[in-house]
Design a protein around this motif. Sequence first.
Motif, PDB file in Angstrom:
ATOM      1  N   UNK C 176       0.952   5.203  -8.443  1.00 16.62           N
ATOM      2  CA  UNK C 176       0.980   5.260  -6.986  1.00 16.62           C
ATOM      3  C   UNK C 176       2.389   5.561  -6.495  1.00 16.62           C
ATOM      4  N   UNK C 177       3.359   4.929  -7.154  1.00 16.34           N
ATOM      5  CA  UNK C 177       4.745   5.156  -6.757  1.00 16.34           C
ATOM      6  C   UNK C 177       5.597   5.389  -8.001  1.00 16.34           C
ATOM      7  N   UNK C 178       6.304   6.498  -8.020  1.00 15.56           N
ATOM      8  CA  UNK C 178       7.294   6.746  -9.071  1.00 15.56           C
ATOM      9  C   UNK C 178       8.671   6.550  -8.459  1.00 15.56           C
ATOM     10  N   UNK C 179       9.457   5.666  -9.094  1.00 22.04           N
ATOM     11  CA  UNK C 179      10.829   5.450  -8.636  1.00 22.04           C
ATOM     12  C   UNK C 179      11.750   6.065  -9.683  1.00 22.04           C
ATOM     13  N   UNK C 180      12.581   7.008  -9.255  1.00 25.19           N
ATOM     14  CA  UNK C 180      13.509   7.656 -10.182  1.00 25.19           C
ATOM     15  C   UNK C 180      14.889   7.061  -9.974  1.00 25.19           C
ATOM     16  N   UNK C 181      15.378   6.383 -10.985  1.00 27.39           N
ATOM     17  CA  UNK C 181      16.690   5.752 -10.919  1.00 27.39           C
ATOM     18  C   UNK C 181      16.552   4.248 -10.770  1.00 27.39           C
ATOM     19  N   UNK C 182      17.212   3.514 -11.669  1.00 25.03           N
ATOM     20  CA  UNK C 182      17.119   2.049 -11.640  1.00 25.03           C
ATOM     21  C   UNK C 182      18.463   1.428 -11.321  1.00 25.03           C
ATOM     22  N   UNK C 202       5.891   3.279 -11.605  1.00 26.56           N
ATOM     23  CA  UNK C 202       6.691   3.648 -12.777  1.00 26.56           C
ATOM     24  C   UNK C 202       8.138   3.729 -12.322  1.00 26.56           C
ATOM     25  N   UNK C 203       9.011   3.031 -13.044  1.00 28.18           N
ATOM     26  CA  UNK C 203      10.439   3.061 -12.749  1.00 28.18           C
ATOM     27  C   UNK C 203      11.136   3.709 -13.936  1.00 28.18           C
ATOM     28  N   UNK C 204      11.712   4.888 -13.708  1.00 24.48           N
ATOM     29  CA  UNK C 204      12.348   5.623 -14.809  1.00 24.48           C
ATOM     30  C   UNK C 204      13.838   5.733 -14.567  1.00 24.48           C
ATOM     31  N   UNK C 246       8.402   0.151 -16.824  1.00 19.91           N
ATOM     32  CA  UNK C 246       9.820   0.505 -16.768  1.00 19.91           C
ATOM     33  C   UNK C 246      10.134   1.409 -17.952  1.00 19.91           C
ATOM     34  N   UNK C 247      10.702   2.558 -17.667  1.00 16.82           N
ATOM     35  CA  UNK C 247      11.044   3.505 -18.725  1.00 16.82           C
ATOM     36  C   UNK C 247      12.546   3.751 -18.745  1.00 16.82           C
TER      37      UNK C 247
END
Lengths: 98, 190, 1003
Positions: C176-182, C202-204, C246-247
């Motif tokens: 549903x939500x992809x977050x790029x950058x942690x 997904x947090x990449x 978390x990737x």
Amino acid sequence: MLLIDCPYCGKRPEVEFHCGGEAHIARPETPAEIADADWGSFLYYRTNPKGVHAERWLHGHGCGRWFNALRDTVSDAFVATYEMGAPRPDVAPENAKA
Amino acid sequence: MLEFNLARRAPTVAPIASDAGVKITPLGPQGRLALRIRPAALAGRNDLGGFDLSGPINSRREGGDGEASRDALHLGPDEWMLIVPADEVEERCEAVSAALSGAAFSLVDVSYRDVSFSVEGPGADAMINAGCPIDLSLKTFPVGSATRTLLGKAEIVLARLAADRFTVTTWRSFAPYVQGFLVEAAKDGV
Amino acid sequence: MSQPFRLPSGGRIDRKRPLSVSFNGKRLEGFAGDTVASMLLASGQHLAGRSFKYHRPRGILSHGSDEPSALLSVDWRADRGPGYRDPNNRASVVEARDSLVVKTQNHWPSLETDIGAVNDLLSPVFVAGFYYKTFMWPRTFWDKVYEPVIRRAAGLGEAPEVKDADRYSNRHAHCDVLVVGAGPAGLAAALAASADGEKRVILADEGLEPGGALLNDVTSKIDGKPAMDWVAESVSTLDARENVVILPRTTAFGYYNHNHVCMVEKVSDHRADAPEGLARERLWQVRAGEVVLATGSHERPLVFENNDRPGIMLAESVRAFVNRWAVLPGNEIVVATSSASAYQTALDAKNAGARVSIVDIRLEADCGPELQTAKDAGITVRSGHTVIRALGKKRVSGLVVAPIDPDGAIGEKQTLACDCVAMSGGWTPSVHLFSQSRGKLRFDVELDAFVPGTSAQAERSAGACRGIYDLAAVIADGLAAGRSATGATDTAAGSTPQATASFTGFQPVRVLPTDADASKVKAFVDFQNDVTAKDIRLAVREGFESIEHVKRYTTTGMATDQGKTSNMNALGLVAGILDRPLPAVGTTTFRPPYTPVSFGALIGPARDELFDPVRKTPIDGWAEKNGAVFEPVALWRRAKYFPQAGEDMHGAVARETKAVRNAVGIFDASTLGKIEVVGPDAAEFMNRIYTNAWLKLKVGGCRYGLMLREDGFVYDDGVVARLAEDRFHVTTTTGGAPRVLRHMEDYLQTEWPDLDVFLTSITEQWAVIALQGPKARKVLEPFVSGIDLSEEAFPHMTVQSGFVCGVPCRLFRVSFTGELGFEVNVPADYGEAVWKALYEEGGKHGITAYGTEAMHVLRAEVGYVVVGQETDGTVTPDDLGLSGLVSKVKADFVGKRSLARPDMVAEGRRQLVGLLTKNPDEVIDEGAQVVDDPHRPIPMRMIGHVTSSYASSNCGRSIAMALIEGGRGRIGETVHVTTPGGFTEAVISKAAFYEVKGETADA
């Protein structure tokens, strides 16, 4: 990769589909009565617009159905998809979210 | 006529061992009938020779009396794949044809065209997603779903029998590729 | 090499886990958590490579994926043999582990002594656009002199010479939500987006651990606790949520249509214990409902003479090496800056024990609280100063600085001795992915940067990548972005943490003021592509004003760097020279991939056996055992011929074709496309799709069908059998099967939805065994039950259902050779067994297995066409001499109207004829051109081309088919056919060469 809203299956990835060119170009009922120039237009002339374009898609690796879609050729946004035979929906071009 | 001994030979899809948690098992012979009929022509006849055709597009419905399997995979608006035990093809063909008597339809035996694999184990969905681009979450592809789609470069019919159990069906000449693809993907357990 | 520059404590390294890597053959020491860059600096080694064009010594500029200079060849698994090395790895993102073998690139004979460095002296030659200016003439020098020399001297690492031995995997994923950058923004966004426990998030992050810039930060506090404590808590909260993946070590490198984001995950490069067979990298193809970009920002270098000397680094990177890796990049550090953030570097480096001073381009009055903080810490600050040049060659040894007078004049110069320079020209938001998503950028004057403007997809940016730099504001922005991505409107949900105020703000500078001759000095704008300020000035002077043109002429911002460190300095410089506002100059297009991606990751499992499906027929196993040579036909592999001991193809085909005409041949035709056409309107449908008439075809009859496209050109052909009033068994060419089915479905669904007809592919339901030759009936007879094979009961072009070998079959009496022939369709599982039975029985009659090559020769001998060989999409039925198959009676069929168009009936169209070479042993080339008179000047007019050409043992000579203008009216004339060496003579003949004896097939 486009995400295409098949009227029968819902949103599915582009690789399952095959694009069949411009839509709403009906094959004349009695081709023999069509003049050469008009038949040439039917065969070869297409609108190629910048903006909303009605086109045919086949969900070949899915439900196997041809359907029509309105796609904005600038943004690649699908404005509408609808069953073959249905009239082209009267929708304003969407230019916000693809 | 000569006497001879005929070997029935499926494509070379002996089980390949995989040490991953997901098991990929070639299923034996099955009867498969491709049924095409317009929904209007069905005229409400949802129980056809033991098959339940009432499921929505991209669903799988079990029918029959509980003894023999009578699966109906609804793959397109006018298309079903009916699955029966291999030795019941003729009998089911006749039963379905009789039930549809008078309607325009097509029933074609494709039992030998296709090969199926069972894919089972924790993470089977993620593994199939190695080559299948559709969303296999239980919300969007719940148990009882079945659809034609792709696995890598091969067309497949994917059916979900349980959260971690699927069948993958493909044309027979694609079977070694599909099997190899799945075995390769199984090495990538996450 | 020991670690003289390793600090005694601190850092996010595990000192209990020492390790070593091989660097140019030397042993480099470090700890778990190190990168190769941090190990190099710990050992005191700054020199890490030679530059692209001038071979200048280069060091480590950055600590992250924007490193342009320190590019290394890495052999990841030297212990496992060849195939594990790849070039151009940025030292700053190569995680250290035991047994890595790394080497520097682009130098000869060594890193320290590089002959190519002469380019630096020859640099007047290598100005902007030098490729276009220098290597123009003479033309003959291109292939042999210029290109090889340029390729060797310029460029980066060496491409691997052996096949990649690693595995790569592929994964489609949806969320549903992809977050790029942690970093702080991304973590906050992921926390907010996943809070309901439902939304799949997904947090990449490209780094090995989450935290982003906070990993470099030992001073900021969040809610009173060290910032990294907040990171750890956030990560453990996210870890505990089942809806979150978390990737780490996963770079989102491409943002495509409809929120399709491609990412590459490093799976095993960092693992010394990686089991053999574990994928090296995994390609994630994510389809996200919403995307949050929290990709941070890039620090800008300062542009001054010799700003590329090893030891000159980005200020934030110096801070990162000190705090995160416990490495002091120098003992004597000058912080040169126009940005407040660099003051924190000065403070942290001083705390770590370095002698530090600050040179600030800004006037005191333009600085913020950072100035007083630095002064309070006892750091000398030279405000209102410029940097004239750096001293030193393989390592910076000093910085020449001078005050800038109020009138802009350069004041008295002063040399600051140093072994490290930490520079900052401010910050550039990383808008690469936003730009790839087709979002429109907006120039923000306050921020001196392009920031995300109008979104084109369901996406929003958060934090530094949209110009928000203060930590508390970054976190708040991340939370808001996460909430908005889930459609939550309750802005009060979740409290925003308090955080230490960050030093923010900078004064944009393009090229630092200097009194040196700007046309002589090398002040680098793009380190990776060796582009100097001088090059850009020259490009503009030569008339390249569009930034896209400047980019291509000078190569700035190209290649793997994609302008990360260089973009704003280049744009600003061009705008300055042209005296235009920066937004009027615009920005270049950011192209995927964000960072380089290995071919392996892109290919994934699609290699070797899994490159393509290889479709095999049920009889393939027998063919293989019997020595067949195969050829690919579409995705199928088909037996081409069956050579016996000592036979070449010519010999085998001669034997096979003779056997068919004199006894009987057996051929695997299973690959032919087969479609079952069923329904009350099936005959009407056939009538409309094919050129010939179908309504009167009797049940049990077969007919050869010709199919056109709507434009009147031949599309496919095949034999069709009528099995019942409402049921046809259609065959297509092998390669045409999928498109013919699609073509038929298209007409049924879109033009004639009123027809009650249904199509089912049965290609693979049936194995097809062709028996062809005078003895075909004799071979078949003993196996057949339920069918009378006699000529009277079973004439040519009919079909019967019955049993062969006790297996249900559809038996066709058809021929593609002109001889008596049958095609036995049996269920695929029984194909091999039936084939064997027939073959064994056939032994009594001289049966011979033949392949596709013999099949082609046999059909050509009797003049049958192959669609796709005699046709190329511009050939009409009449061109092929098949107008007899085109109904004159039917009012309409697909393609009929087009056949009446003027060009389709014009005189002089190319017509199918035979060609007989004057030398009967000469086999001309398929595709060869045909001319009237070879003595005409080139380019001479071509009147046709050869479509098929074979040596025919049955004809005792070579035969060929060709399409020749007005060919049917020119039989007997001599024409000239091109050969590799010139021309040969041939006589036009009928397109049929062999008279079948005895019982013929007359198809």
